[in-house]
Design an enzyme around this catalytic site. Structure first.
Site, PDB file in Angstrom:
ATOM      1  N   ASP A  50       9.927  41.682  46.712  1.00 45.04           N
ATOM      2  CA  ASP A  50       9.855  42.260  45.514  1.00 45.04           C
ATOM      3  C   ASP A  50      11.314  41.618  44.281  1.00 45.04           C
ATOM      4  O   ASP A  50      12.184  41.952  45.175  1.00 45.04           O
ATOM      5  CB  ASP A  50       9.482  43.986  45.113  1.00 45.04           C
ATOM      6  CG  ASP A  50       7.740  44.362  45.514  1.00 45.04           C
ATOM      7  OD1 ASP A  50       7.310  42.797  44.786  1.00 45.04           O
ATOM      8  OD2 ASP A  50       8.005  45.305  46.574  1.00 45.04           O
ATOM      9  N   MET A 100      12.791  41.800  41.117  1.00 41.23           N
ATOM     10  CA  MET A 100      13.285  42.789  39.951  1.00 41.23           C
ATOM     11  C   MET A 100      14.268  42.340  39.293  1.00 41.23           C
ATOM     12  O   MET A 100      15.684  42.287  39.629  1.00 41.23           O
ATOM     13  CB  MET A 100      13.318  44.003  39.695  1.00 41.23           C
ATOM     14  CG  MET A 100      11.773  44.500  40.440  1.00 41.23           C
ATOM     15  SD  MET A 100      11.798  46.178  40.988  1.00 41.23           S
ATOM     16  CE  MET A 100      10.778  46.563  41.803  1.00 41.23           C
ATOM     17  N   HIS A 116       7.898  38.044  45.373  1.00 45.24           N
ATOM     18  CA  HIS A 116       7.106  38.331  43.982  1.00 45.24           C
ATOM     19  C   HIS A 116       8.013  38.037  43.044  1.00 45.24           C
ATOM     20  O   HIS A 116       8.812  39.032  42.754  1.00 45.24           O
ATOM     21  CB  HIS A 116       6.532  39.863  44.533  1.00 45.24           C
ATOM     22  CG  HIS A 116       5.599  40.422  43.383  1.00 45.24           C
ATOM     23  ND1 HIS A 116       5.260  41.828  43.334  1.00 45.24           N
ATOM     24  CD2 HIS A 116       5.339  40.120  42.202  1.00 45.24           C
ATOM     25  CE1 HIS A 116       4.503  41.603  42.191  1.00 45.24           C
ATOM     26  NE2 HIS A 116       4.164  41.010  41.414  1.00 45.24           N
ATOM     27  N   MET A 152       9.138  39.576  39.830  1.00 48.21           N
ATOM     28  CA  MET A 152       8.563  40.175  38.312  1.00 48.21           C
ATOM     29  C   MET A 152      10.072  40.072  37.527  1.00 48.21           C
ATOM     30  O   MET A 152      10.615  40.976  37.061  1.00 48.21           O
ATOM     31  CB  MET A 152       8.465  41.652  38.902  1.00 48.21           C
ATOM     32  CG  MET A 152       7.215  41.961  39.701  1.00 48.21           C
ATOM     33  SD  MET A 152       7.156  43.656  40.763  1.00 48.21           S
ATOM     34  CE  MET A 152       7.887  43.162  42.033  1.00 48.21           C
TER      35      MET A 152
HETATM   36  C1  DX5 Z   1       5.864  47.913  41.962  1.00 49.17           C
HETATM   37  C2  DX5 Z   1       5.936  45.931  43.827  1.00 49.17           C
HETATM   38  C3  DX5 Z   1       5.378  46.562  45.176  1.00 49.17           C
HETATM   39  C4  DX5 Z   1       5.971  47.848  45.650  1.00 49.17           C
HETATM   40  C5  DX5 Z   1       4.538  48.568  46.508  1.00 49.17           C
HETATM   41  O1  DX5 Z   1       6.472  46.578  41.487  1.00 49.17           O
HETATM   42  O2  DX5 Z   1       5.776  44.977  43.081  1.00 49.17           O
HETATM   43  O3  DX5 Z   1       5.158  45.635  46.309  1.00 49.17           O
HETATM   44  O4  DX5 Z   1       6.750  47.129  46.734  1.00 49.17           O
HETATM   45  O5  DX5 Z   1       5.325  49.892  46.620  1.00 49.17           O
HETATM   46  P1  DX5 Z   1       3.967  50.902  47.156  1.00 49.17           P
HETATM   47  O6  DX5 Z   1       3.595  49.990  48.158  1.00 49.17           O
HETATM   48  O7  DX5 Z   1       5.414  52.220  47.396  1.00 49.17           O
HETATM   49  O8  DX5 Z   1       3.119  50.711  46.146  1.00 49.17           O
HETATM   50 ZN    ZN Z   2       5.467  43.218  44.542  1.00 49.64          ZN
END
Ligand code: DX5
Ligand code: ZN
Length: 231
Positions: free
Chosen positions: A46, A48, A77, A79
């Site tokens: 992730d 961010m 991913h 974000m």
């Molecule tokens: C949230 C992330 C997820 C996160 C999921 O913004 O995109 O990928 O890591 O975490 P869990 O499985 O704890 O909800």
């Molecule tokens: Zn994610």
């Protein structure tokens, strides 16, 4: 620069992608090896930027440190508000898949085409409030659609029940497209919610806290997989 992605096209198998957002970063290498040996399919990273979501996480250096150290495909991913600023760096760092948000500022078609031009698989993600029909014109360009089943930004949140409807709709659009596209559910996935996501049509499941915060991550991963047998 062309890289080659290790991630296969969607094939009817259910893939589990542990999210390192919830890993013990002091022991990141061990944590990754543990989930790899337990049968994880991909590693979810992730990213961010503090603008698209109110949190900061990992950059290209983290992806680069995983690349070559694990055989797991790196499912990155983004974000972030302006993904085009970072696509080159993450491709160079070894991302196998780069998923960008349709709600981000950059023009989505150009961003997806650019990702593909680098030899990296491309994904598009929607947040819980986003109209799923917006992905329809993009299905020719993507290898994966990621449906957020929590509001993005933090691990450890509860699965939003309304995301089942979004997943079902996206599955219909993918089926109609005739293309092999993964449908990944991300957020609040655990052994209880995994079957809901899979029954709705997901074939890739991201799980962070349910795996890495469990007393026994190996067992937790197996329970998620057993709860969601292959379709
Ligand atoms: C949230 C992330 C997820 C996160 C999921 O913004 O995109 O990928 O890591 O975490 P869990 O499985 O704890 O909800
Ligand atoms: Zn994610």
């Amino acid at each position: 620069m062309m890289t080659s992605s290790k991630m296969p096209a969607a094939n009817g198998k259910i893939c589990v992608a542990p999210s390192i957002l919830s890993a013990d970063l002091w022991r990141l290498g061990e944590e990754v090896n543990t989930v790899a040996q337990a049968g994880a399919d991909w590693l979810h990273v992730d990213v961010m930027d503090g603008h698209f979501v109110p949190n900061l996480s990992f950059g290209p250096a983290v992806v680069s440190s995983l690349n070559g150290k694990t055989d797991l495909p790196l499912d990155v991913h983004l974000m972030v508000e302006e993904p085009m600023l970072f696509v080159d760096a993450f491709a160079r760092a070894g991302a196998d898949l780069l998923t960008v948000h349709i709600e981000a500022k950059d023009e989505i078609v150009n961003t997806l085409k650019y990702i593909k031009s680098l030899g990296v698989k491309a994904g598009v993600s929607i947040k819980p409030q986003t109209d799923p029909t917006r992905i329809i014109p993009l299905l020719d360009l993507v290898d994966l659609v990621l449906v957020m089943s929590v509001n993005p930004g933090f691990g450890g949140q509860a699965f939003l029940p309304e995301s089942e409807t979004q997943i079902k709709q996206v599955r219909q659009f993918i089926t109609r497209s005739g293309r092999n596209i993964w449908l990944e559910a991300d957020g609040g996935i655990n052994p209880k919610t995994a079957p809901l996501a899979v029954q709705a049509g997901a074939d890739a499941l991201v799980a962070g806290s349910a795996i890495f915060k469990a007393a026994d991550p190996v067992l937790a991963l197996k329970q998620i997989r057993q709860a969601a047998p292959d379709i």
